[in-house]
Structures are given as C-alpha cells and as structure tokens.
Design an enzyme around this catalytic site. Structure first.
Site, PDB file in Angstrom:
ATOM      1  N   ARG A 148       0.808  -1.237   0.000  1.00 34.68           N
ATOM      2  CA  ARG A 148       0.000   0.000   0.000  1.00 34.68           C
ATOM      3  C   ARG A 148       0.835   1.278   0.000  1.00 34.68           C
ATOM      4  NH1 ARG A 148      -3.212  -2.940   3.845  1.00 34.68           N
ATOM      5  NH2 ARG A 148      -4.896  -3.977   2.735  1.00 34.68           N
ATOM      6  N   LYS A 179       4.038  11.635 -11.197  1.00 33.02           N
ATOM      7  CA  LYS A 179       3.146  10.806 -12.029  1.00 33.02           C
ATOM      8  C   LYS A 179       3.840   9.475 -12.271  1.00 33.02           C
ATOM      9  CE  LYS A 179       0.370  13.991 -14.769  1.00 33.02           C
ATOM     10  NZ  LYS A 179       0.105  14.485 -16.134  1.00 33.02           N
ATOM     11  N   GLU A 181      10.957  17.261 -24.732  1.00 34.11           N
ATOM     12  CA  GLU A 181      10.326  17.686 -23.474  1.00 34.11           C
ATOM     13  C   GLU A 181      10.961  18.975 -22.945  1.00 34.11           C
ATOM     14  OE1 GLU A 181       7.558  16.318 -22.616  1.00 34.11           O
ATOM     15  OE2 GLU A 181       7.612  14.124 -22.602  1.00 34.11           O
ATOM     16  N   LYS A 240       8.828  22.971 -14.343  1.00 28.93           N
ATOM     17  CA  LYS A 240       7.932  21.874 -13.978  1.00 28.93           C
ATOM     18  C   LYS A 240       7.596  21.936 -12.484  1.00 28.93           C
ATOM     19  CE  LYS A 240       6.563  17.162 -14.396  1.00 28.93           C
ATOM     20  NZ  LYS A 240       6.636  15.881 -15.041  1.00 28.93           N
ATOM     21  N   GLU A 282      -3.206  17.595 -11.261  1.00 29.30           N
ATOM     22  CA  GLU A 282      -3.751  17.977 -12.564  1.00 29.30           C
ATOM     23  C   GLU A 282      -5.255  18.265 -12.522  1.00 29.30           C
ATOM     24  OE1 GLU A 282      -1.749  16.164 -15.939  1.00 29.30           O
ATOM     25  OE2 GLU A 282      -3.591  16.296 -17.088  1.00 29.30           O
ATOM     26  N   ARG A 305      -1.765  21.889 -14.507  1.00 31.21           N
ATOM     27  CA  ARG A 305      -0.722  20.906 -14.835  1.00 31.21           C
ATOM     28  C   ARG A 305      -0.892  20.307 -16.233  1.00 31.21           C
ATOM     29  NH1 ARG A 305       2.165  16.194 -11.125  1.00 31.21           N
ATOM     30  NH2 ARG A 305       3.363  15.325 -12.865  1.00 31.21           N
ATOM     31  N   ASN A 320       1.292  18.728 -20.854  1.00 24.94           N
ATOM     32  CA  ASN A 320       0.990  17.721 -21.876  1.00 24.94           C
ATOM     33  C   ASN A 320       0.897  18.317 -23.275  1.00 24.94           C
ATOM     34  OD1 ASN A 320       0.855  15.208 -20.535  1.00 24.94           O
ATOM     35  ND2 ASN A 320      -0.992  15.903 -19.511  1.00 24.94           N
ATOM     36  N   HIS A 352       1.167  16.146 -26.355  1.00 22.83           N
ATOM     37  CA  HIS A 352       1.008  14.747 -25.924  1.00 22.83           C
ATOM     38  C   HIS A 352      -0.273  14.104 -26.430  1.00 22.83           C
ATOM     39  CE1 HIS A 352       4.360  15.867 -23.429  1.00 22.83           C
ATOM     40  NE2 HIS A 352       4.418  14.702 -22.839  1.00 22.83           N
ATOM     41  N   HIS A 381       0.611  10.824 -27.942  1.00 15.24           N
ATOM     42  CA  HIS A 381       0.180   9.523 -27.397  1.00 15.24           C
ATOM     43  C   HIS A 381      -0.556   8.709 -28.467  1.00 15.24           C
ATOM     44  CE1 HIS A 381       0.331  10.760 -22.853  1.00 15.24           C
ATOM     45  NE2 HIS A 381       1.509  10.536 -23.365  1.00 15.24           N
ATOM     46  N   HIS A 413       8.962   8.066 -27.144  1.00 12.95           N
ATOM     47  CA  HIS A 413       7.983   8.998 -26.577  1.00 12.95           C
ATOM     48  C   HIS A 413       8.309  10.446 -26.974  1.00 12.95           C
ATOM     49  CE1 HIS A 413       5.197  10.789 -23.726  1.00 12.95           C
ATOM     50  NE2 HIS A 413       6.196  11.491 -23.220  1.00 12.95           N
TER      51      HIS A 413
HETATM   52  P1  NAD Z   1      13.453   4.970 -21.562  1.00 12.93           P
HETATM   53  O1  NAD Z   1      13.273   4.889 -20.117  1.00 12.93           O
HETATM   54  O2  NAD Z   1      12.943   3.863 -22.412  1.00 12.93           O
HETATM   55  O3  NAD Z   1      15.010   5.166 -21.860  1.00 12.93           O
HETATM   56  C1  NAD Z   1      15.437   5.262 -23.182  1.00 12.93           C
HETATM   57  C2  NAD Z   1      16.480   4.190 -23.531  1.00 12.93           C
HETATM   58  O4  NAD Z   1      17.758   4.611 -23.061  1.00 12.93           O
HETATM   59  C3  NAD Z   1      16.244   2.821 -22.914  1.00 12.93           C
HETATM   60  O5  NAD Z   1      16.642   1.853 -23.830  1.00 12.93           O
HETATM   61  C4  NAD Z   1      17.184   2.816 -21.719  1.00 12.93           C
HETATM   62  O6  NAD Z   1      17.564   1.511 -21.358  1.00 12.93           O
HETATM   63  C5  NAD Z   1      18.329   3.611 -22.234  1.00 12.93           C
HETATM   64  N1  NAD Z   1      19.123   4.362 -21.255  1.00 12.93           N
HETATM   65  C6  NAD Z   1      18.646   5.049 -20.199  1.00 12.93           C
HETATM   66  N2  NAD Z   1      19.631   5.754 -19.630  1.00 12.93           N
HETATM   67  C7  NAD Z   1      20.757   5.492 -20.331  1.00 12.93           C
HETATM   68  C8  NAD Z   1      22.082   5.941 -20.238  1.00 12.93           C
HETATM   69  N3  NAD Z   1      22.454   6.874 -19.354  1.00 12.93           N
HETATM   70  N4  NAD Z   1      22.990   5.452 -21.104  1.00 12.93           N
HETATM   71  C9  NAD Z   1      22.608   4.550 -22.061  1.00 12.93           C
HETATM   72  N5  NAD Z   1      21.365   4.108 -22.223  1.00 12.93           N
HETATM   73  C10 NAD Z   1      20.431   4.591 -21.359  1.00 12.93           C
HETATM   74  O7  NAD Z   1      12.809   6.301 -22.172  1.00 12.93           O
HETATM   75  P2  NAD Z   1      12.723   7.812 -21.659  1.00 12.93           P
HETATM   76  O8  NAD Z   1      12.715   8.618 -22.880  1.00 12.93           O
HETATM   77  O9  NAD Z   1      13.703   8.114 -20.599  1.00 12.93           O
HETATM   78  O10 NAD Z   1      11.286   7.885 -20.963  1.00 12.93           O
HETATM   79  C11 NAD Z   1      10.100   7.736 -21.709  1.00 12.93           C
HETATM   80  C12 NAD Z   1       8.964   7.381 -20.781  1.00 12.93           C
HETATM   81  O11 NAD Z   1       8.782   8.428 -19.843  1.00 12.93           O
HETATM   82  C13 NAD Z   1       7.661   7.173 -21.482  1.00 12.93           C
HETATM   83  O12 NAD Z   1       7.075   5.960 -21.058  1.00 12.93           O
HETATM   84  C14 NAD Z   1       6.804   8.350 -21.029  1.00 12.93           C
HETATM   85  O13 NAD Z   1       5.444   8.046 -20.999  1.00 12.93           O
HETATM   86  C15 NAD Z   1       7.384   8.634 -19.679  1.00 12.93           C
HETATM   87  N6  NAD Z   1       7.159  10.000 -19.199  1.00 12.93           N
HETATM   88  C16 NAD Z   1       6.621  10.147 -17.957  1.00 12.93           C
HETATM   89  C17 NAD Z   1       6.433  11.412 -17.441  1.00 12.93           C
HETATM   90  C18 NAD Z   1       5.921  11.573 -16.040  1.00 12.93           C
HETATM   91  O14 NAD Z   1       5.609  12.705 -15.660  1.00 12.93           O
HETATM   92  N7  NAD Z   1       5.881  10.524 -15.241  1.00 12.93           N
HETATM   93  C19 NAD Z   1       6.779  12.544 -18.197  1.00 12.93           C
HETATM   94  C20 NAD Z   1       7.315  12.349 -19.458  1.00 12.93           C
HETATM   95  C21 NAD Z   1       7.513  11.072 -19.959  1.00 12.93           C
HETATM   96  N1  GLY Z   2       4.651  15.145 -18.145  1.00 15.08           N
HETATM   97  C1  GLY Z   2       3.379  15.666 -17.755  1.00 15.08           C
HETATM   98  C2  GLY Z   2       3.228  15.861 -16.292  1.00 15.08           C
HETATM   99  O1  GLY Z   2       4.098  15.533 -15.510  1.00 15.08           O
HETATM  100  O2  GLY Z   2       2.210  16.329 -15.872  1.00 15.08           O
END
Ligand code: NAD
Ligand code: GLY
Length: 367
Positions: free
Chosen positions: A127, A149, A191, A233, A243, A247, A251, A254, A258, A271
C-alpha cells in the site's frame, strides 16, 4: 562529454509534507552525499533496466552500501514495450521473495520507463513505500522523474494505469547522459523544448541559440536546460499536483503524441519523438483556432526539426487519430481536449472541432 566540475544545483519542489529537492550535477549518482538525509531503511531495491544496470547500478549500489543492510537489484527488460504489468509484477516478485517490508526504499535508476514503473510499484507495494528517482536520460531528468506521475501502459492507451506518488528526492547525474544514444538525446530535447512555448518565451529563445550546444552535450548548456526545465515543472506541479487544471499544460503535444505511440505500437517511435511531432500539430491547431500567428508555429517547428526530431507524423488516417485521442486522459464526455498555445509562453486546454483537427492531421501526416 567534457568534465563538469560544478557542485550540485538544487531545485526545490514545494508540496507541503511531500516537498523534495531535485539535485542536478555531474557525478552525483555515485556520491554518498547525494543520499544524505534519506531514510536508512534496512532493505532497499535498485530498480533499473538491462541497458542501464550494467553501466551504473554498481556505482549506485556502492554509494548506498553503508545506508542499507540489504540492497536488492531488479533489472527490467529495457524499452517502452515493457512498461507493463509483467515488469510491475517482476518488481513485486523480487521484493516479496526476500521479504522486503513496508519501510523498503526503492531507487529508480534509468529513464522514464523505469522511473514510471518503479514509482508505480512504490505506490502499490504494501500500500505504498518511499522511492527515490535517479534519472539517467535527458527526458527523465527534465520531466518524468519530477512531479510524481507514475504509470504503466495499457494496449489501449499510454499511461492509463497509474498513481500519483511523489519521490523523496531526484538525483539527476548529468554525466550519465554521455552514454545515452543520440536518438535518445533528441527525444529528451522534445520535453525541454515543450517548456518554452507553454511557460517561458525567453527559454525558447535560449534554446534556439543553444540547440547545437545541447546536441553536442555541452556541459554548461545541459546544466542550464535541465535546471530551467525542472524549475518550470516544479512551479507548475507545486500549483496543481494532481492535474486539476494548470498541470495539463505540461501535456503540450502529448494528445497527438500519445495517439502516435499507441497507434504505431509502443516503442516504434520514442515517446519524445512522438511528443516533438505532436507539438508541431498542436501548434498548428493553435494557429487554426486563431490563437497564435503561423510565424510562431513555424519557429517552433524549425527548432523541433533542428533537434533531430520528426515533424511529419505517421499516416494512421485522421479517423484513427481521432479514435485514439478520444481515449486521452484529458478527454471529457468523449470530447478531446488539446493543450494549445495562447501566446508565446502561455498555454491553456480546450476542445476543438473534429474537422479542424482532421485538417491538422492531414497537413502534418499526409493522411
Ligand atoms: P526509456 O526509459 O525507455 O530510456 C530510453 C532508452 O535509453 C532505454 O533503452 C534505456 O535503457 C536507455 N538508457 C537510459 N539511460 C541510459 C544511459 N544513461 N545510457 C545509455 N542508455 C540509457 O525512455 P525515456 O525517454 O527516458 O522515458 C520515456 C517514458 O517516460 C515514457 O514511457 C513516457 O510516458 C514517460 N514519461 C513520464 C512522465 C511523467 O511525468 N511521469 C513525463 C514524461 C515522460
Ligand atoms: N509530463 C506531464 C506531467 O508531468 O504532468
């Protein structure tokens, strides 16, 4: 990447008793001081992926060795396609197998995929347990590790299953960006660019002047871009953590983005690539709604292209885009709502006629 010698910069995020700091600097991941003040739980887990763990998990483990009696290592398969129940279950299995208790501290070491899954696991395990974000992609350092998030994907939609759960700290080690593939740097820049049109026109101009330096991983430029992105941010999230309204501007791009990710199948486009192209479409929608002039949308499109991001979307067809976007989390009673630019540095959320949206899709996908 050149050596970065500056000490950690700290960006606070003010959320009452859930407030925390984002630490930004080179070499932070392996420095014991980065974790000062965090709970010294008996059990901890480093959740990472199969690309990142071989590069950085030992260094993090060493920095944590004196803080926790036992540190479990969980390496998830890398990539967006694994942001799913199976990865979440793998975390729960590993924690339960060694009787990790409800004081267990999780460290999410990786990009946004690892951060989102590990954060969601932390929100659910017994939990709710605490977690720390140690982002290693540009995208995660400027966006996903900040703000609480957490989610996994559903085949019918991105990030559809999740929870709000704030980390105790974000430790953004800029040196980790030196091993990141160029395509991932470009995806992270999407981003970063986002923050200009929605919140800070001066930052947009700074990005136009420094985009080549950022692509070359210039240390000073990266430090500024990560810090300014986190400041923006943090300011938005502090005003609207869950949100209720404001907030949603984070997006920008997005809703279209998406749809691209879900429509093509997760992992086909990154992404950040989908968001970059989505911003081109959302800017054009803002023009067609009479909110900004075409010159501003063109300026944004040029910057997105210079960052190495696609500016033409996949030809899924307008009907398919619209169907996918009707499932967006911002949609209300079936009406799609888009983040639009009202003026350079100012955004809002509004509905738009399907016919206008279809025109945008046709103009930017050839569909
Ligand atoms: P990811 O986590 O898939 O990383 C990208 C790639 O790089 C992966 O293959 C990973 O293994 C590799 N990698 C990571 N760090 C590395 C490093 N230092 N050296 C070598 N390789 C490395 O992708 P991302 O772009 O970091 O994140 C995308 C995700 O984030 C999406 O799922 C998206 O929906 C999410 N997201 C969430 C929020 C939020 O507010 N929670 C905001 C924006 C995006
Ligand atoms: N990336 C969108 C948010 O964090 O709200």
């Amino acid at each position: 990447m050149q050596e970065i010698t500056q000490s950690a910069q700290r960006v606070p995020i003010a959320l009452g008793d859930r407030s925390y700091e984002i630490l930004i600097g080179a070499g932070l991941l392996g420095a014991t001081s980065s974790y000062d003040g965090l709970p010294r739980a008996a059990s901890a887990a480093i959740v990472s992926d199969t690309n990142v763990a071989p590069l950085y998990a030992d260094r993090l483990h060493e920095a944590l060795a004196a803080r926790h009696r036992r540190v479990v290592r969980i390496d998830l398969p890398a990539g967006e396609v694994h942001k799913d129940w199976a990865s979440l279950d793998a975390i729960f299995d590993a924690l339960l197998a060694v009787h990790c208790d409800r004081k267990t501290l999780l460290y999410a070491l990786g990009g946004g995929v690892v951060g989102d899954i590990a954060g969601f696991a932390a929100a659910c395990y017994m939990r709710g347990v605490d977690f720390v974000q140690v982002p290693t992609t540009l995208l995660a350092q400027v966006d996903s590790s900040v703000g609480g998030k957490t989610a996994i994907n559903h085949p019918r939609g991105k990030n559809m299953i999740g929870a709000f759960h704030q980390p105790l700290r974000v430790v953004a080690d800029l040196a980790t960006l030196s091993t990141l593939p160029k395509r991932e740097i470009a995806a992270g820049l999407a981003e970063v660019i986002k923050y200009g049109p929605i919140a800070d026109a001066d930052f947009l101009a700074w990005l136009e002047a420094h985009i080549d330096a950022l692509l070359a991983l210039d240390a000073e430029a990266l430090a500024h871009a990560v810090r300014r992105s986190c400041e923006i941010k943090a300011g938005v999230v502090a005003q609207d953590e869950r949100e209720g309204g404001l907030r949603a501007i984070l997006n920008f791009g997005h809703t279209f983005g998406h749809a691209i990710e879900t429509g093509l199948g997760y992992g086909e486009w990154l992404h950040g690539e989908a968001v970059g192209c989505g911003m081109v479409m959302a800017a054009d929608l803002s023009v067609r709604l009479g909110l900004i002039d075409a010159a501003f949308a063109d300026r944004l499109t040029r910057l997105i292209a210079r960052a190495g991001l696609p500016v033409v979307g996949p030809a899924l067809g307008a009907d398919r885009y619209l169907e996918l976007m009707r499932g967006d989390k911002k949609a209300e009673a079936g009406a799609i709502r888009f983040v639009v630019i009202d003026a350079p540095g100012r955004a809002s959320v509004r509905a738009a006629p399907d016919a206008l949206v279809a025109d945008v899709i046709a103009a930017h996908t050839g569909a």
